[in-house]
Design a protein around this motif. Structure first.
Motif, PDB file in Angstrom:
ATOM      1  N   THR A   1      -8.294  -8.591  -5.717  1.00  0.00           N
ATOM      2  CA  THR A   1      -8.308  -7.968  -4.374  1.00  0.00           C
ATOM      3  C   THR A   1      -7.710  -8.949  -3.364  1.00  0.00           C
ATOM      4  O   THR A   1      -8.221  -9.106  -2.259  1.00  0.00           O
ATOM      5  CB  THR A   1      -9.751  -7.601  -3.953  1.00  0.00           C
ATOM      6  OG1 THR A   1     -10.498  -7.251  -5.095  1.00  0.00           O
ATOM      7  CG2 THR A   1      -9.767  -6.441  -2.978  1.00  0.00           C
TER       8      THR A   1
ATOM      9  N   ARG B   1       0.825  -1.203   0.000  1.00  0.00           N
ATOM     10  CA  ARG B   1       0.000   0.000   0.000  1.00  0.00           C
ATOM     11  C   ARG B   1       0.864   1.260   0.000  1.00  0.00           C
ATOM     12  O   ARG B   1       0.501   2.255  -0.599  1.00  0.00           O
ATOM     13  CB  ARG B   1      -0.924   0.016   1.213  1.00  0.00           C
ATOM     14  CG  ARG B   1      -1.801  -1.210   1.342  1.00  0.00           C
ATOM     15  CD  ARG B   1      -2.715  -1.334   0.138  1.00  0.00           C
ATOM     16  NE  ARG B   1      -3.463  -2.573   0.179  1.00  0.00           N
ATOM     17  CZ  ARG B   1      -4.786  -2.633   0.303  1.00  0.00           C
ATOM     18  NH1 ARG B   1      -5.494  -1.530   0.384  1.00  0.00           N
ATOM     19  NH2 ARG B   1      -5.397  -3.787   0.313  1.00  0.00           N
TER      20      ARG B   1
ATOM     21  N   HIS C   1      -9.990 -11.962  -2.226  1.00  0.00           N
ATOM     22  CA  HIS C   1     -10.327 -11.490  -0.882  1.00  0.00           C
ATOM     23  C   HIS C   1     -11.389 -10.408  -0.853  1.00  0.00           C
ATOM     24  O   HIS C   1     -11.451  -9.615   0.079  1.00  0.00           O
ATOM     25  CB  HIS C   1      -9.031 -11.005  -0.209  1.00  0.00           C
ATOM     26  CG  HIS C   1      -9.117 -10.953   1.272  1.00  0.00           C
ATOM     27  ND1 HIS C   1      -8.879  -9.810   1.979  1.00  0.00           N
ATOM     28  CD2 HIS C   1      -9.414 -11.892   2.186  1.00  0.00           C
ATOM     29  CE1 HIS C   1      -9.025 -10.046   3.270  1.00  0.00           C
ATOM     30  NE2 HIS C   1      -9.349 -11.311   3.423  1.00  0.00           N
TER      31      HIS C   1
ATOM     32  N   ASP D   1      -1.518  -9.289  -0.724  1.00  0.00           N
ATOM     33  CA  ASP D   1      -0.890  -7.975  -0.510  1.00  0.00           C
ATOM     34  C   ASP D   1      -0.175  -7.926   0.839  1.00  0.00           C
ATOM     35  O   ASP D   1       0.520  -6.970   1.148  1.00  0.00           O
ATOM     36  CB  ASP D   1      -1.904  -6.831  -0.626  1.00  0.00           C
ATOM     37  CG  ASP D   1      -2.860  -6.787   0.559  1.00  0.00           C
ATOM     38  OD1 ASP D   1      -3.045  -7.825   1.220  1.00  0.00           O
ATOM     39  OD2 ASP D   1      -3.421  -5.713   0.818  1.00  0.00           O
TER      40      ASP D   1
END
Ligand SMILES: [Fe+2]
Lengths: 315, 295
Positions: free
Chosen positions: B250, B157, B196, B254
Motif C-alpha cells: 500500500t 489510480r 503506507h 503510487d
C-alpha cells in the motif's frame, strides 16, 4: 419520528460556482442547484447534514464543528478557474453530539475546530450554491479512505441518533459525483462529455433506480458501482450507504432526478429523495445490517492489537 | 553560465508528526517529543547537505494530487497557514516561501515537449500542501532557498502503476534537461513514505511512542527489500519491482515521486546513503540520500 425531511445527491466540482456559463450542461446543473436552494428554503428543517466524498480522513471520522469556518478556497486541480471565498455556519452542538453518537456505536470519531482548516471543494461548492446565506447551519462529516460498508452504515445511523437526541430535523446531503473519472487531458468546456460509455451506462442505471426512489437498492449496489464506474482512490463507493442508513434503509421515497450532465468528464447528478409511504420496490436484501462497529478483523495480521488496526485494504 | 546539475536526490518523507515533534515556531501545536529515529535521520541529512552548495529544492508531493497531468507552482511567493486535513491536531504551519518560477516553467515546458500533460498553477490564493511543506522544512528549516513545487499525477489510480511510471520517466528526464539548461545546482525531494498502511486511530497523546510500530510485517519486509536495493545502487531494479511494492505494501510510491526522482538522477548505480528508517502511525519511512560524490 423521521428526522430527515429530504435527501439530496449533489455534485461538488467548482465549475458550478466559478464558470457555470461555459457549457450549457454545466449551466443546467447550476440551475438545478439553484432550485435545490429554493426547495430547501421551503422545507421545515433545522440543519444541513453533509457527507462529502471530497473530504478524506484517515483517523476515523472527522466532523466539522467550528462555528464559522471562513477562508478563500482554491481547488488543487481546477485552480485556474479561480478562488471561492466562503463563510459557513456550522451547528457546533449537533456536530459534537454526532461525535458522541459515533463513539457510542464504537466508531473512531473526532470534532474538527481549527482556524484555517481546509474545508473540501465539494462542501464549499454545495454550501455556496444551496445555502448561500447560511439560512440553515450545517454539519459536515468526512469520508474515511479505509472505511467500508459496515463502518459507513454505522456512521449514517449515528447521524440519525444525534438528530433524534437533539430533536432536530435535517436535510441530508451527499456530495459526490456518480462516475468520477475526469478528463486527464485538457478538454475545452464545449467538448465535455462523460469520460467513457461504461461510466455513462452505470450512471444511467443508478439514475433509473433513484428516479423510482430506490435508495436502498442503490445502497446495496454500491460495491458494484465502485468496480464499474469509479476510479479506485478509496476502499469503496460509500455515500449511498451513509445516506440510506441515515434515511431509514428502505425504498420509501419519491425520487426526482433534477439534472444529470457531464462536468469535466465526471457524472454530475442533482437528485432529491423525499420520504413517502409507498415503496418503489420491496426486495429482499442480502447484505448484513450492523448497528455498531466491531472493528477490523486483523486481516493483515501480526499485531494482536485490534484497537490499533482496522478493515479495508487501501486508500 | 555553466551547465546546471542535480547535486543530490533525497527520499524525504512528509509525516507531519515529525514537524510537530520538533516544535518549530511556525507550527501551532506543541509536542513533548516523538519519532526521534526519523527526526535524527533528518538531522544527519541536514548535516550532509550543509557541505553541499545548491540553489533550489525541487519537491514532488503526493499531497498535491492532480488527475489532469502534472502541475507546477507558478507564483513567486506564498504566505499562509497550511492545516493538514488528516492530522489538523498536529500540523497547522505558518509558511512563507519563495518559488523559482523560472525553473518551474522550464521543467513544465520540457515535460510538455516530451508529450506530458502539464499546467502552471498561477492562482495566488492557492494553499501549499503539507507534503511539500514538511519535506522542505525538514530538509531546510531555514527556508533560505526557493523551491519548485510539482504535483503528483493520479495516473496510478486512473490507469495503473506502469502508466504512471512511464510518465514519471519522462518527467524526470525533462527535469534533468531543464536543470542543466538553467545553470543551477538543485536538490530533488521525493516526498513520500515507503509502505503506507496507517492505523486509523491515534493515542490520546499522539507522541506516545509505546503505540508506534509498523502496521504489519508484510510492509516491513517490503520496506527492507526496497532499502536494500537503494543501498546497493540498484535503481533500475527498484522501478522494476515498484508496481508490486506499491500494491502489496500500500505504498505511497503510487504518487510517482520516487520514480520521477530516480529518473531525474538517471537511475543511479552508486549506493544511496540511508540516514534512517522509522514508522509513523504504522507507515514505513526512510530518509535516503543519493549523491554521486559519496561513492
Ligand atoms: Fe502522505
Amino acid at each position: 419520528m423521521n428526522n430527515v425531511v429530504k435527501g439530496y445527491v449533489l455534485p461538488g466540482l467548482p465549475h458550478l460556482v466559478l464558470t457555470p456559463d461555459a457549457n450549457p450542461g454545466w449551466k443546467k446543473v447550476r440551475q438545478a442547484m439553484d432550485r435545490v436552494r429554493d426547495e430547501i428554503t421551503a422545507l421545515d428543517a433545522d440543519v444541513l447534514m453533509i457527507y462529502s466524498t471530497y473530504w478524506p480522513s484517515v483517523i476515523g471520522h472527522q466532523i466539522q464543528a467550528r462555528p464559522t469556518p471562513e477562508w478563500v478556497h482554491v481547488d488543487d486541480e481546477f485552480h485556474a478557474l479561480g478562488s471561492v471565498p466562503y463563510k459557513l455556519k456550522v451547528d457546533s452542538e449537533l456536530a459534537h453530539a454526532y461525535v458522541e453518537a459515533a463513539k457510542a456505536r464504537k466508531l473512531q470519531a473526532r470534532a474538527i475546530d481549527y482556524h484555517g482548516f481546509p474545508i473540501d471543494t465539494g462542501s464549499v461548492v454545495v454550501s455556496k450554491l444551496i445555502n448561500p446565506q447560511n439560512k440553515l447551519p450545517c454539519v459536515i462529516v468526512s469520508s474515511n479512505v479505509y472505511a467500508d460498508r459496515a463502518e459507513t452504515l454505522v456512521l449514517g445511523k449515528a447521524a440519525r441518533d444525534a438528530l433524534e437526541k437533539q430533536g432536530k430535523k435535517a436535510v441530508a446531503v451527499i456530495v459526490s459525483s456518480l462516475s468520477n473519472r475526469i478528463h486527464t487531458q485538457k478538454t475545452e468546456p464545449k467538448d465535455d462529455h462523460i469520460h467513457s460509455l461504461k461510466d455513462q451506462e452505470w450512471n444511467l442505471k443508478f439514475l433509473e433506480f433513484l428516479k423510482e426512489g430506490r435508495l436502498e437498492d442503490v445502497s446495496q449496489l454500491s460495491r458494484q458501482f465502485h468496480k464499474e464506474a469509479r476510479v479506485n482512490k478509496v476502499a469503496n463507493f460509500k455515500p449511498f450507504w451513509w445516506l440510506a442508513a441515515l434515511m431509514g434503509q428502505n425504498n420509501l421515497y419519491a425520487g426526482n432526478v433534477m439534472e444529470y450532465q457531464p462536468i469535466y468528464g465526471s457524472g454530475a447528478a442533482v437528485i432529491s429523495l423525499t420520504p413517502s409511504d409507498k415503496a418503489a420496490r420491496d426486495l429482499e436484501f442480502d447484505e448484513s445490517d450492523p448497528d455498531s462497529y466491531s472493528g477490523e478483523r486483523n486481516v493483515l495480521g501480526g499485531t494482536g492489537e485490534p484497537a490499533l488496526t482496522q478493515e479495508a485494504l487501501h486508500e | 553560465m555553466g551547465k546546471g546539475k542535480i547535486v543530490a536526490g533525497i527520499l524525504a518523507p512528509h509525516p507531519p508528526h515529525l514537524v510537530y515533534a520538533e516544535n518549530p515556531p511556525q507550527n501551532e501545536p506543541k509536542a513533548e517529543c516523538g519519532w526521534e529515529s526519523l527526526r535524527w535521520a533528518y538531522e544527519r541529512l541536514r548535516r550532509s547537505l550543509s557541505t553541499l552548495e545548491y540553489d533550489v529544492l525541487i519537491v514532488h508531493s503526493p499531497h498535491w494530487r492532480t488527475n489532469s497531468g502534472t502541475h507546477f507552482l507558478g507564483v513567486p511567493h506564498f504566505k499562509s497557514i497550511s492545516v493538514d486535513p488528516v492530522f489538523p491536531n498536529l500540523f497547522r504551519y505558518h509558511y512563507d516561501l519563495k518559488v523559482d518560477v523560472d525553473l518551474a516553467e522550464k521543467i513544465c515546458q520540457a515535460a510538455a515537449q516530451d508529450g506530458l500533460e502539464t499546467q502552471m498553477m498561477r492562482n495566488k490564493d492557492f494553499r501549499i500542501d503539507y507534503g511539500t511543506i514538511v519535506s522542505c522544512h525538514l530538509t531546510n528549516p531555514e527556508w533560505n532557498k526557493p523551491i519548485v513545487g510539482i504535483s503528483s499525477c493520479g495516473a496510478a489510480r486512473y490507469f495503473n502503476m506502469d502508466v504512471l511510471q512511464a510518465m514519471m520517466f519522462k518527467l524526470g528526464k525533462a527535469t534533468r534537461k531543464a536543470v542543466e539548461e538553467s545553470g543551477k545546482r538543485v536538490v530533488l525531494l521525493s516526498s513520500n513514505s515507503l509502505s503506507h498502511r496507517h492505523f486509523t486511530s491515534e493515542p490520546e497523546l499522539p507522541e506516545d511512542m509505546s503505540h508506534e510500530h509498523i502496521n504489519n510485517h508484510n510492509q516491513y519486509i517490503w520496506d527492507m527489500k526496497m532499502i536494500d536495493l537503494m543501498k546497493r545502487g540498484r535503481s533500475k531494479e527498484i522501478v522494476d519491482v515498484l508496481t508490486d511494492f506499491t500494491e502489496q505494501a500500500t505504498a505511497e510510491t503510487d504518487s510517482g515521486s520516487l520514480t520521477w526522482m530516480l529518473s531525474a538522477l538517471d537511475f543511479p548505480t552508486y549506493p544511496a546513503e540511508v540516514h534512517g528508517y522509522g514508522t509513523v502511525i504504522g507507515t514505513g519511512n526512510a530518509v535516503v540520500e543519493w549523491r554521486e560524490a559519496n561513492v
